[in-house]
Design an enzyme around this catalytic site. Sequence first.
Site, PDB file in Angstrom:
ATOM      1  N   THR A   1      57.797 -53.313 117.646  1.00  0.00           N
ATOM      2  CA  THR A   1      58.568 -54.355 116.947  1.00  0.00           C
ATOM      3  C   THR A   1      59.700 -54.871 117.838  1.00  0.00           C
ATOM      4  OG1 THR A   1      59.712 -52.517 115.855  1.00  0.00           O
ATOM      5  CG2 THR A   1      58.103 -53.704 114.539  1.00  0.00           C
TER       6      THR A   1
ATOM      7  N   ASN B   1      59.222 -55.363 121.141  1.00  0.00           N
ATOM      8  CA  ASN B   1      58.647 -56.109 122.270  1.00  0.00           C
ATOM      9  C   ASN B   1      58.735 -57.630 122.099  1.00  0.00           C
ATOM     10  OD1 ASN B   1      56.027 -53.649 122.963  1.00  0.00           O
ATOM     11  ND2 ASN B   1      58.031 -53.909 123.914  1.00  0.00           N
TER      12      ASN B   1
ATOM     13  N   LEU C   1      61.431 -41.746 123.031  1.00  0.00           N
ATOM     14  CA  LEU C   1      60.386 -42.048 122.051  1.00  0.00           C
ATOM     15  C   LEU C   1      60.254 -43.535 121.724  1.00  0.00           C
ATOM     16  CD1 LEU C   1      60.643 -39.073 119.543  1.00  0.00           C
ATOM     17  CD2 LEU C   1      58.935 -39.477 121.301  1.00  0.00           C
TER      18      LEU C   1
ATOM     19  N   HIS D   1      49.852 -55.597 132.681  1.00  0.00           N
ATOM     20  CA  HIS D   1      49.278 -55.402 131.342  1.00  0.00           C
ATOM     21  C   HIS D   1      47.741 -55.518 131.384  1.00  0.00           C
ATOM     22  CE1 HIS D   1      53.274 -55.237 129.874  1.00  0.00           C
ATOM     23  NE2 HIS D   1      53.529 -56.520 130.007  1.00  0.00           N
TER      24      HIS D   1
ATOM     25  N   ASP E   1      53.360 -46.698 129.251  1.00  0.00           N
ATOM     26  CA  ASP E   1      54.522 -47.362 129.845  1.00  0.00           C
ATOM     27  C   ASP E   1      54.350 -47.536 131.355  1.00  0.00           C
ATOM     28  OD1 ASP E   1      56.990 -48.531 129.950  1.00  0.00           O
ATOM     29  OD2 ASP E   1      58.133 -46.687 129.675  1.00  0.00           O
TER      30      ASP E   1
ATOM     31  N   GLY F   1      54.870 -53.110 133.833  1.00  0.00           N
ATOM     32  CA  GLY F   1      55.719 -54.074 134.528  1.00  0.00           C
ATOM     33  C   GLY F   1      56.088 -53.571 135.921  1.00  0.00           C
TER      34      GLY F   1
ATOM     35  N   ARG G   1      60.785 -59.818 124.606  1.00  0.00           N
ATOM     36  CA  ARG G   1      60.327 -60.185 125.955  1.00  0.00           C
ATOM     37  C   ARG G   1      60.070 -61.696 126.053  1.00  0.00           C
ATOM     38  NH1 ARG G   1      56.956 -55.186 128.385  1.00  0.00           N
ATOM     39  NH2 ARG G   1      58.355 -53.596 127.594  1.00  0.00           N
TER      40      ARG G   1
HETATM   41  C1  FPP Z   1      55.041 -50.878 128.432  1.00  0.00           C
HETATM   42  O1  FPP Z   1      55.116 -51.171 129.808  1.00  0.00           O
HETATM   43  C2  FPP Z   1      53.772 -51.355 127.934  1.00  0.00           C
HETATM   44  C3  FPP Z   1      53.628 -52.264 126.941  1.00  0.00           C
HETATM   45  C4  FPP Z   1      54.744 -52.851 126.207  1.00  0.00           C
HETATM   46  C5  FPP Z   1      52.303 -52.728 126.547  1.00  0.00           C
HETATM   47  C6  FPP Z   1      51.234 -51.725 126.637  1.00  0.00           C
HETATM   48  C7  FPP Z   1      49.951 -52.413 126.548  1.00  0.00           C
HETATM   49  C8  FPP Z   1      48.881 -52.081 127.264  1.00  0.00           C
HETATM   50  C9  FPP Z   1      48.830 -50.938 128.176  1.00  0.00           C
HETATM   51  C10 FPP Z   1      47.605 -52.807 127.118  1.00  0.00           C
HETATM   52  C11 FPP Z   1      47.164 -52.751 125.696  1.00  0.00           C
HETATM   53  C12 FPP Z   1      45.748 -52.934 125.587  1.00  0.00           C
HETATM   54  C13 FPP Z   1      45.116 -53.103 124.426  1.00  0.00           C
HETATM   55  C14 FPP Z   1      43.664 -53.103 124.416  1.00  0.00           C
HETATM   56  C15 FPP Z   1      45.822 -53.302 123.151  1.00  0.00           C
HETATM   57  P1  FPP Z   1      56.273 -52.110 130.326  1.00  0.00           P
HETATM   58  O2  FPP Z   1      55.758 -53.496 130.366  1.00  0.00           O
HETATM   59  O3  FPP Z   1      57.493 -51.904 129.491  1.00  0.00           O
HETATM   60  O4  FPP Z   1      56.472 -51.554 131.769  1.00  0.00           O
HETATM   61  P2  FPP Z   1      57.849 -51.441 132.538  1.00  0.00           P
HETATM   62  O5  FPP Z   1      58.699 -50.464 131.780  1.00  0.00           O
HETATM   63  O6  FPP Z   1      57.418 -50.932 133.868  1.00  0.00           O
HETATM   64  O7  FPP Z   1      58.429 -52.818 132.595  1.00  0.00           O
END
Ligand code: FPP
Length: 255
Positions: A81, A83, A210, A52, A35, A38, A86
């Site tokens: 599920t 996400n 979680l 990302h 996490d 963003g 967004r």
């Molecule tokens: C949450 O951060 C992260 C995700 C929804 C995506 C996680 C994916 C990766 C780390 C890359 C995956 C790589 C592979 C190879 C599959 P957020 O975007 O919710 O962050 P924020 O809470 O700061 O907005």
Amino acid sequence: MLEIFSKWKANLTSADLPDQAEEGKLPQHIAIIMDGNGRWAKRKGLPRIAGHREGMKVVTKIVRVASNMGIEVLTLYAFSTENWKRPKKEVDYLLGLPERYLKAELPKLIENNVQVRLIGTTDHLPDHTLRAVEKAVKDTESNTGMILNFALNYGSRYEMLEAVKSIGRLIEEGKLSADSLTEETIHAHLMTSQLNDPDLLIRTSGEIRLSNFMLWQLAYSEFWFTDVLWPDFKEQDFVEAIAVYQKRKRRYGGV
Ligand code: FPP
């Protein structure tokens, strides 16, 4: 810090590490909620997808160190599920990451004997994503090293609902009776039926929840939370989480 970690810190290869089985307390299965991508991007004045992209680089590093350390299963929550809510541009980018990652890393995963697996529903996943992951699963199916388990389009409540439905169908068909159901029956109908439950859950970015991730499987797992945002997460953080885990006493409800 334990001997094994001091050695790892000195940049020795996995061949130089002591037999992990003897240590006894290395978590076999580590699950990670990655996490903070963003927020990382926002702090740098960049678009969210830049976070990302950086997060994907961290996946590469952590997979390597986990495999070298002898972790048996690494489950990464790559797309939930939820996400889908967004913006489409971000969803498309996120769903392109497994393919990008595998294009660059699959040869190394094969070389390192890693087995790629997938949990989640394939519904609505773009064909190119599915093809890339399925190819990686197939190309690594005879490997015997670490299982790299991507939770992609995964939601724990959906998983449990599907398990309940399939058990219900068996009852309707007279193949099972309600009274014969056990926790093992449920385990056997989850997407993780081939895996042991996680020993350690890591969540980055300071959020303490979680988010619909492995709710059944995490019942007795140890949790480790860090304020570090996923793109800033380093091998040392991963090692620290394991070191903290090793000091915990797991009682499973006993004394
Ligand atoms: C949450 O951060 C992260 C995700 C929804 C995506 C996680 C994916 C990766 C780390 C890359 C995956 C790589 C592979 C190879 C599959 P957020 O975007 O919710 O962050 P924020 O809470 O700061 O907005």
